[in-house]
Scaffold this motif. Structure first.
Motif, PDB file in Angstrom:
ATOM      1  N   THR A   1       6.731  -3.830  10.774  1.00 19.20           N
ATOM      2  CA  THR A   1       5.956  -5.098  10.502  1.00 19.20           C
ATOM      3  C   THR A   1       5.268  -5.000   9.226  1.00 19.20           C
ATOM      4  O   THR A   1       4.979  -5.898   8.440  1.00 19.20           O
ATOM      5  N   CYS A   2       4.970  -3.944   8.580  1.00 19.95           N
ATOM      6  CA  CYS A   2       3.945  -3.702   7.569  1.00 19.95           C
ATOM      7  C   CYS A   2       4.748  -4.376   6.327  1.00 19.95           C
ATOM      8  O   CYS A   2       5.845  -4.015   5.982  1.00 19.95           O
ATOM      9  N   PRO A   3       4.122  -5.381   5.745  1.00 20.16           N
ATOM     10  CA  PRO A   3       4.699  -6.057   4.723  1.00 20.16           C
ATOM     11  C   PRO A   3       4.981  -5.361   3.573  1.00 20.16           C
ATOM     12  O   PRO A   3       5.860  -5.692   2.631  1.00 20.16           O
ATOM     13  N   SER A   4       4.181  -4.051   3.201  1.00 16.90           N
ATOM     14  CA  SER A   4       4.357  -3.333   2.252  1.00 16.90           C
ATOM     15  C   SER A   4       5.096  -2.162   2.446  1.00 16.90           C
ATOM     16  O   SER A   4       5.410  -1.328   1.485  1.00 16.90           O
ATOM     17  N   ARG A   5       5.560  -1.974   3.623  1.00 15.68           N
ATOM     18  CA  ARG A   5       6.372  -0.633   4.076  1.00 15.68           C
ATOM     19  C   ARG A   5       5.435   0.506   3.837  1.00 15.68           C
ATOM     20  O   ARG A   5       6.027   1.683   3.426  1.00 15.68           O
ATOM     21  N   ALA A   6       4.141   0.651   4.202  1.00 17.05           N
ATOM     22  CA  ALA A   6       3.215   1.528   3.509  1.00 17.05           C
ATOM     23  C   ALA A   6       3.219   2.740   4.985  1.00 17.05           C
ATOM     24  O   ALA A   6       2.966   3.732   4.647  1.00 17.05           O
ATOM     25  N   ILE A   7       3.847   2.090   6.063  1.00 15.01           N
ATOM     26  CA  ILE A   7       3.572   3.134   7.190  1.00 15.01           C
ATOM     27  C   ILE A   7       4.950   3.697   7.579  1.00 15.01           C
ATOM     28  O   ILE A   7       6.095   3.051   7.530  1.00 15.01           O
ATOM     29  N   SER A   8       4.832   5.097   7.714  1.00 17.29           N
ATOM     30  CA  SER A   8       6.223   5.805   7.940  1.00 17.29           C
ATOM     31  C   SER A   8       6.925   5.506   9.012  1.00 17.29           C
ATOM     32  O   SER A   8       6.382   5.066  10.235  1.00 17.29           O
TER      33      SER A   8
ATOM     34  N   LYS B   1       2.339   9.996   7.711  1.00 20.00           N
ATOM     35  CA  LYS B   1       1.757   9.669   6.280  1.00 20.00           C
ATOM     36  C   LYS B   1       1.678   8.269   5.659  1.00 20.00           C
ATOM     37  O   LYS B   1       2.752   7.803   5.645  1.00 20.00           O
ATOM     38  N   LEU B   2       0.627   7.747   5.770  1.00 24.73           N
ATOM     39  CA  LEU B   2       0.425   6.483   5.142  1.00 24.73           C
ATOM     40  C   LEU B   2       0.650   6.341   3.400  1.00 24.73           C
ATOM     41  O   LEU B   2       0.017   7.138   2.990  1.00 24.73           O
ATOM     42  N   ASP B   3       1.294   5.388   2.787  1.00 23.16           N
ATOM     43  CA  ASP B   3       1.101   5.117   1.720  1.00 23.16           C
ATOM     44  C   ASP B   3       0.212   4.270   1.288  1.00 23.16           C
ATOM     45  O   ASP B   3       0.216   3.095   1.116  1.00 23.16           O
TER      46      ASP B   3
ATOM     47  N   LYS C   1       0.581   1.837  -1.702  1.00 25.29           N
ATOM     48  CA  LYS C   1       1.323   0.588  -1.257  1.00 25.29           C
ATOM     49  C   LYS C   1       0.667  -0.567  -0.650  1.00 25.29           C
ATOM     50  O   LYS C   1       0.577  -1.521  -0.695  1.00 25.29           O
ATOM     51  N   CYS C   2      -0.200  -0.052   0.513  1.00 25.48           N
ATOM     52  CA  CYS C   2      -1.108  -0.880   1.443  1.00 25.48           C
ATOM     53  C   CYS C   2      -2.108  -1.582   0.534  1.00 25.48           C
ATOM     54  O   CYS C   2      -1.920  -2.843   0.536  1.00 25.48           O
ATOM     55  N   LEU C   3      -2.749  -0.921  -0.514  1.00 22.12           N
ATOM     56  CA  LEU C   3      -3.693  -1.537  -1.133  1.00 22.12           C
ATOM     57  C   LEU C   3      -3.111  -2.444  -2.156  1.00 22.12           C
ATOM     58  O   LEU C   3      -3.769  -3.546  -2.540  1.00 22.12           O
ATOM     59  N   LEU C   4      -1.900  -2.230  -2.906  1.00 24.07           N
ATOM     60  CA  LEU C   4      -1.357  -2.904  -3.729  1.00 24.07           C
ATOM     61  C   LEU C   4      -1.071  -4.384  -3.232  1.00 24.07           C
ATOM     62  O   LEU C   4      -1.325  -5.300  -3.587  1.00 24.07           O
ATOM     63  N   TYR C   5      -0.841  -4.268  -1.678  1.00 22.27           N
ATOM     64  CA  TYR C   5      -0.380  -5.416  -0.923  1.00 22.27           C
ATOM     65  C   TYR C   5      -1.840  -6.210  -0.893  1.00 22.27           C
ATOM     66  O   TYR C   5      -1.542  -7.599  -0.930  1.00 22.27           O
ATOM     67  N   TRP C   6      -2.741  -5.725  -0.474  1.00 18.11           N
ATOM     68  CA  TRP C   6      -4.053  -6.315  -0.497  1.00 18.11           C
ATOM     69  C   TRP C   6      -4.261  -7.140  -1.836  1.00 18.11           C
ATOM     70  O   TRP C   6      -4.966  -8.333  -1.860  1.00 18.11           O
ATOM     71  N   GLY C   7      -3.853  -6.434  -2.773  1.00 19.62           N
ATOM     72  CA  GLY C   7      -4.081  -7.081  -4.182  1.00 19.62           C
ATOM     73  C   GLY C   7      -3.428  -8.378  -4.204  1.00 19.62           C
ATOM     74  O   GLY C   7      -3.784  -9.379  -4.844  1.00 19.62           O
TER      75      GLY C   7
ATOM     76  N   ALA D   1      -8.096  -8.309   2.462  1.00 21.57           N
ATOM     77  CA  ALA D   1      -7.539  -6.972   3.365  1.00 21.57           C
ATOM     78  C   ALA D   1      -6.350  -7.555   4.190  1.00 21.57           C
ATOM     79  O   ALA D   1      -6.351  -8.967   4.484  1.00 21.57           O
ATOM     80  N   CYS D   2      -5.332  -6.715   4.716  1.00 20.80           N
ATOM     81  CA  CYS D   2      -4.118  -7.246   5.467  1.00 20.80           C
ATOM     82  C   CYS D   2      -4.397  -6.963   6.993  1.00 20.80           C
ATOM     83  O   CYS D   2      -4.401  -8.192   7.593  1.00 20.80           O
ATOM     84  N   ALA D   3      -4.513  -6.112   7.295  1.00 25.70           N
ATOM     85  CA  ALA D   3      -5.011  -5.715   8.912  1.00 25.70           C
ATOM     86  C   ALA D   3      -3.791  -5.977   9.949  1.00 25.70           C
ATOM     87  O   ALA D   3      -3.847  -5.953  11.074  1.00 25.70           O
ATOM     88  N   ILE D   4      -2.591  -6.238   9.308  1.00 23.41           N
ATOM     89  CA  ILE D   4      -1.429  -6.726  10.380  1.00 23.41           C
ATOM     90  C   ILE D   4      -1.083  -5.587  11.350  1.00 23.41           C
ATOM     91  O   ILE D   4      -0.904  -5.817  12.460  1.00 23.41           O
ATOM     92  N   CYS D   5      -1.261  -4.411  10.567  1.00 21.67           N
ATOM     93  CA  CYS D   5      -0.977  -3.436  11.562  1.00 21.67           C
ATOM     94  C   CYS D   5      -1.825  -3.235  12.722  1.00 21.67           C
ATOM     95  O   CYS D   5      -1.536  -2.578  13.793  1.00 21.67           O
ATOM     96  N   GLN D   6      -3.217  -3.452  12.494  1.00 22.01           N
ATOM     97  CA  GLN D   6      -4.135  -3.477  13.430  1.00 22.01           C
ATOM     98  C   GLN D   6      -3.890  -4.249  14.699  1.00 22.01           C
ATOM     99  O   GLN D   6      -4.209  -4.009  15.700  1.00 22.01           O
TER     100      GLN D   6
END
Ligand code: SF4
Ligand code: SF4
Length: 393
Positions: free
Chosen positions: A300-307, A321-323, A326-332, A337-342
């Motif tokens: 589901t992660c929009p930035s594909r940051a989660i392995s 390992k989280l990238d 990638k996550c922070l660039l998506y927030w930008g 902040a995104c929080a979809i994974c949560q």
């Protein structure tokens, strides 16, 4: 129901090594080109110059949402996160212990500290031994850059250049015990999905948790024991492994702590101290196996940051390992902040009797875990669908 075990569920194949806070994306995205910190950091890490420039460019959109066309909502960010920074000031999170130490049994002190934590607002509190490997090796958080706008003199009572408070200073901490606390976030606001409303909620919980941590640490110091609140913008320790060791939950694929009742929908703070306290045991909720079968946050992660792959060794520990970049660039990209994974995590459900029963089955019956993931997909959808914003006018 207790799920305590003697050892935490993460595996440690290699020697543990400490994390340098300067390597965190939250430190790197604040590196101003040409500043002493930026030159020092990129002399050691020339391979990160291009990525850090991207991080710095993107994060400005997160920091300046009030300049957006939707000022009514954009300003919610400043309203929630702006004042919180004050609770990270060095003289607020720490201080001298009072003279005349109160000698008290660990059992009595533990009962008092846990009761007070809950009364002040913590949704859960547990106490664990502080593993020195979870202490950052060097300070890297932005308030301690030489020319950062939030630097002293805003930090009253702390002189510029105070040892141990500037970017790059080695961090040492003699405390042997950590009091970890979890604070729930409002699921409906988080599910609006990277909006000013979810930002507001994240800021609210950061603020409340920081207030409780600073109050409890001040209380312990007033009893004559050393205590340091570890909250927003001013950490000496990695909160997630510290909380795992205290038995608040387990590390999930998404990089957050998974709590048996709150799931991943929470914020953590802790207090490190030398006060003698009874420690809790870690827990085994079956999260490592559940995450291996689930993958919902990763897909589901929009930035594909989660392995989506297997755990790998990171500073001696096996983990997904989280990238973070990638996550922070998506927030930008989002401006929030995104929080979809949560929110999509099957464990992050409202703590109704039904959901608590399902969670209990997930812990106790490994064979049921795949079915629970499928049922979660069926009822809540495999993909993230944002909830409507609140009707606040
Ligand atoms: S916060 Fe969003 S972008 Fe970051 S890891 Fe979670 S789902 Fe992915
Ligand atoms: S969404 Fe699934 S894989 Fe991700 S942390 Fe939650 S349980 Fe683990």
């Amino acid at each position: 129901m207790s799920h305590e075990v003697d050892q935490p569920t993460y595996q440690v194949p290699g020697p543990l090594s400490r994390f340098d806070e300067r390597d965190s994306v939250f430190a790197r995205e604040r590196l101003v080109p040409g500043s002493p910190e930026e030159i020092a950091y990129h002399t050691i890490h020339p391979e990160l110059v291009a990525m850090d420039a991207r991080l710095a460019r993107f994060i400005h959109t997160v920091d300046a949402p009030a300049q957006s066309t939707d000022q009514l909502n954009g300003a919610l960010y400043q309203g929630s996160f702006g004042p919180v920074a004050a609770l990270g000031q060095p003289d607020i999170v720490d201080g001298q212990a009072a003279d005349g130490r109160l000698e008290i049994s660990p059992a009595a002190a533990t009962l008092r500290i846990k009761s007070l934590a809950r009364h002040l607002g913590a949704d859960d509190v547990r106490i664990g031994p502080l593993n020195p490997a979870w202490i950052y090796s060097h300070r890297g958080s932005p308030p301690f850059f030489d020319h950062y706008p939030a630097n002293p003199p805003h930090f009253s009572g702390v002189e510029p250049g105070t040892g141990g408070l500037r970017w790059g200073d080695p961090i040492s901490l003699s405390h042997k015990t950590a009091i970890s606390m979890a604070f729930a976030q409002d699921r409906a606001l988080l599910r609006t999905g990277g909006t000013p409303y979810s930002d507001l909620e994240i800021g609210r919980v950061y603020a409340n948790s920081a207030l409780v941590a600073t109050q409890l640490a001040a209380y312990i110091r007033a009893l004559g024991w050393s205590a340091r609140a570890q909250n927003l913008r001013h950490y000496d320790v990695l909160l997630v492994p510290v909380a795992v060791d205290a038995g608040l939950g387990e590390l999930g694929r998404c990089g957050y702590l998974i709590h048996p009742r709150l799931g991943a929908n929470l914020r953590l703070v802790c207090i490190t101290t030398d006060m003698p306290l009874d420690t809790d045991l870690p827990v085994d909720l079956g999260i490592q196996d559940f995450c291996a079968k689930c993958l919902k946050c990763a897909t589901t992660c929009p930035s594909r940051a989660i392995s989506e792959g297997e755990p790998v060794e990171v500073r001696g520990v096996l983990k997904w390992k989280l990238d973070e970049a990638k996550c922070l660039l998506y927030w930008g990209h989002l401006g929030s902040a995104c929080a979809i994974c949560q929110t999509v995590c099957p464990w992050s459900k409202p703590p109704t009797l039904f959901h608590r029963m399902v969670a209990e089955v997930a812990v106790r019956v490994p064979r049921a875990r795949r079915m629970i993931v499928k049922a979660d997909d069926l009822f809540y959808g495999r993909k993230f669908s944002p909830a409507p914003p609140p009707h606040w006018g």
